[in-house]
Design an enzyme around this catalytic site. Sequence first.
Site, PDB file in Angstrom:
ATOM      1  N   ASN A  10       0.879  -1.167   0.000  1.00 45.16           N
ATOM      2  CA  ASN A  10       0.000   0.000   0.000  1.00 45.16           C
ATOM      3  C   ASN A  10       0.918   1.218   0.000  1.00 45.16           C
ATOM      4  O   ASN A  10       1.471   1.575   1.030  1.00 45.16           O
ATOM      5  CB  ASN A  10      -0.896  -0.027   1.246  1.00 45.16           C
ATOM      6  CG  ASN A  10      -1.733   1.235   1.383  1.00 45.16           C
ATOM      7  OD1 ASN A  10      -1.771   2.060   0.467  1.00 45.16           O
ATOM      8  ND2 ASN A  10      -2.385   1.389   2.523  1.00 45.16           N
ATOM      9  N   LYS A  12       0.253   4.251  -0.393  1.00 45.19           N
ATOM     10  CA  LYS A  12      -0.365   5.464   0.186  1.00 45.19           C
ATOM     11  C   LYS A  12      -0.064   6.671  -0.705  1.00 45.19           C
ATOM     12  O   LYS A  12      -0.014   6.533  -1.911  1.00 45.19           O
ATOM     13  CB  LYS A  12       0.107   5.642   1.625  1.00 45.19           C
ATOM     14  CG  LYS A  12      -0.106   4.372   2.457  1.00 45.19           C
ATOM     15  CD  LYS A  12       0.013   4.587   3.932  1.00 45.19           C
ATOM     16  CE  LYS A  12      -0.263   3.272   4.661  1.00 45.19           C
ATOM     17  NZ  LYS A  12      -0.259   3.391   6.101  1.00 45.19           N
ATOM     18  N   GLU A  97      -7.183   4.945   7.202  1.00 37.75           N
ATOM     19  CA  GLU A  97      -6.919   6.350   6.859  1.00 37.75           C
ATOM     20  C   GLU A  97      -8.086   6.954   6.088  1.00 37.75           C
ATOM     21  O   GLU A  97      -8.419   8.130   6.256  1.00 37.75           O
ATOM     22  CB  GLU A  97      -5.591   6.447   6.083  1.00 37.75           C
ATOM     23  CG  GLU A  97      -4.401   6.225   7.011  1.00 37.75           C
ATOM     24  CD  GLU A  97      -3.167   5.617   6.362  1.00 37.75           C
ATOM     25  OE1 GLU A  97      -3.038   5.662   5.131  1.00 37.75           O
ATOM     26  OE2 GLU A  97      -2.324   5.093   7.126  1.00 37.75           O
ATOM     27  N   GLU A 167      -5.968  -4.770  10.098  1.00 35.08           N
ATOM     28  CA  GLU A 167      -4.948  -3.763  10.361  1.00 35.08           C
ATOM     29  C   GLU A 167      -5.277  -2.990  11.639  1.00 35.08           C
ATOM     30  O   GLU A 167      -6.003  -1.990  11.592  1.00 35.08           O
ATOM     31  CB  GLU A 167      -4.878  -2.768   9.194  1.00 35.08           C
ATOM     32  CG  GLU A 167      -4.507  -3.404   7.871  1.00 35.08           C
ATOM     33  CD  GLU A 167      -3.816  -2.409   6.958  1.00 35.08           C
ATOM     34  OE1 GLU A 167      -2.722  -2.712   6.506  1.00 35.08           O
ATOM     35  OE2 GLU A 167      -4.362  -1.307   6.736  1.00 35.08           O
ATOM     36  N   GLY A 173       2.035   2.165  10.732  1.00 36.23           N
ATOM     37  CA  GLY A 173       3.031   3.226  10.619  1.00 36.23           C
ATOM     38  C   GLY A 173       3.687   3.606  11.939  1.00 36.23           C
ATOM     39  O   GLY A 173       4.382   4.613  12.037  1.00 36.23           O
ATOM     40  N   SER A 213       2.891  -2.222  10.270  1.00 34.19           N
ATOM     41  CA  SER A 213       4.333  -2.320  10.546  1.00 34.19           C
ATOM     42  C   SER A 213       4.901  -3.710  10.246  1.00 34.19           C
ATOM     43  O   SER A 213       5.821  -4.172  10.911  1.00 34.19           O
ATOM     44  CB  SER A 213       4.645  -1.908  11.993  1.00 34.19           C
ATOM     45  OG  SER A 213       4.243  -0.563  12.219  1.00 34.19           O
TER      46      SER A 213
HETATM   47  P1  PGA Z   1       2.451   0.234   7.611  1.00 34.03           P
HETATM   48  O1  PGA Z   1       1.042   0.481   6.910  1.00 34.03           O
HETATM   49  O2  PGA Z   1       2.989  -1.071   7.059  1.00 34.03           O
HETATM   50  O3  PGA Z   1       3.287   1.407   7.230  1.00 34.03           O
HETATM   51  O4  PGA Z   1       2.210   0.134   9.078  1.00 34.03           O
HETATM   52  C1  PGA Z   1       0.156  -0.581   6.667  1.00 34.03           C
HETATM   53  C2  PGA Z   1      -1.106  -0.050   6.044  1.00 34.03           C
HETATM   54  O5  PGA Z   1      -1.592   1.026   6.458  1.00 34.03           O
HETATM   55  O6  PGA Z   1      -1.670  -0.671   5.124  1.00 34.03           O
END
Ligand code: PGA
Length: 248
Positions: A10, A12, A97, A167, A173, A213
């Site tokens: 992802n 983003k 998000e 998630e 993050g 993460s």
């Molecule tokens: P991250 O994000 O691996 O940076 O924690 C995962 C996600 O939001 O899909």
Amino acid sequence: MARRRIIAGNWKMNKTPSEAVALCAELKDLVKNDAVDVVYCVPAIDIVPVVEAVKGTNVHVGAENFYIEDKGAFTGEISAPMLKDAGVEYIIIGHSERRDIFGENDILINQKVKKAFASGLKPILCCGESPTLRKAGTYKEWIERQITWDLDGVTADQVKELVIAYEPIWAIGTGETATADQAEEVCALIRELIAKLYDQATADAVRIQYGGSMNAGNAAELLSKANIDGGLIGGASLKPDFGQIVNA
Ligand code: PGA
């Protein structure tokens, strides 16, 4: 039942079109693995160049968002037929998000899941609890409610093609990963819920990812769990580490 592993990045709101093409080139040999579905979910403006850049490789392309109408006066939006025509196969729906920053609720998310299937896109449906709900101990009820609402009116045959990403928001993050046991607990719960809402064959077929993460260091342990069929990866999908996760 053997489910095919699915490792999705992802991206983003990262990577300009030229940076996106460079990242595809950097990752090309690292993400080779015919036993795994590898997906790059990329910003809308990167879709066309990324589809071109991954041609002839094992990488599939996904989008991060769309709107439920096919076309019309929806300034700033992009439709499922547009994504499909551009070569997109997967679509992230209900990411925390989108829920928290852009106010998407379960009614819209449910409409998006149904529209995605009707348009030939495969949804990656995200769910997950806040740190408050985790601390309060009510996260299981929360997850069950999200999934039940988001799948209202979705058929068993569709759910067999669905990917669900668990998630936990406190792990996204933050560098704080759920332990493999914490992730497995909820992924198993989601599979049981699908068995209850549909039937065992559907529950056995649906693919469930962990996200939050996930990185080159913790992927193998998370992916060794019985109900974790893959990962949705944010930060680490923008680095060579993504290849290690694909091959974990
Ligand atoms: P991250 O994000 O691996 O940076 O924690 C995962 C996600 O939001 O899909």
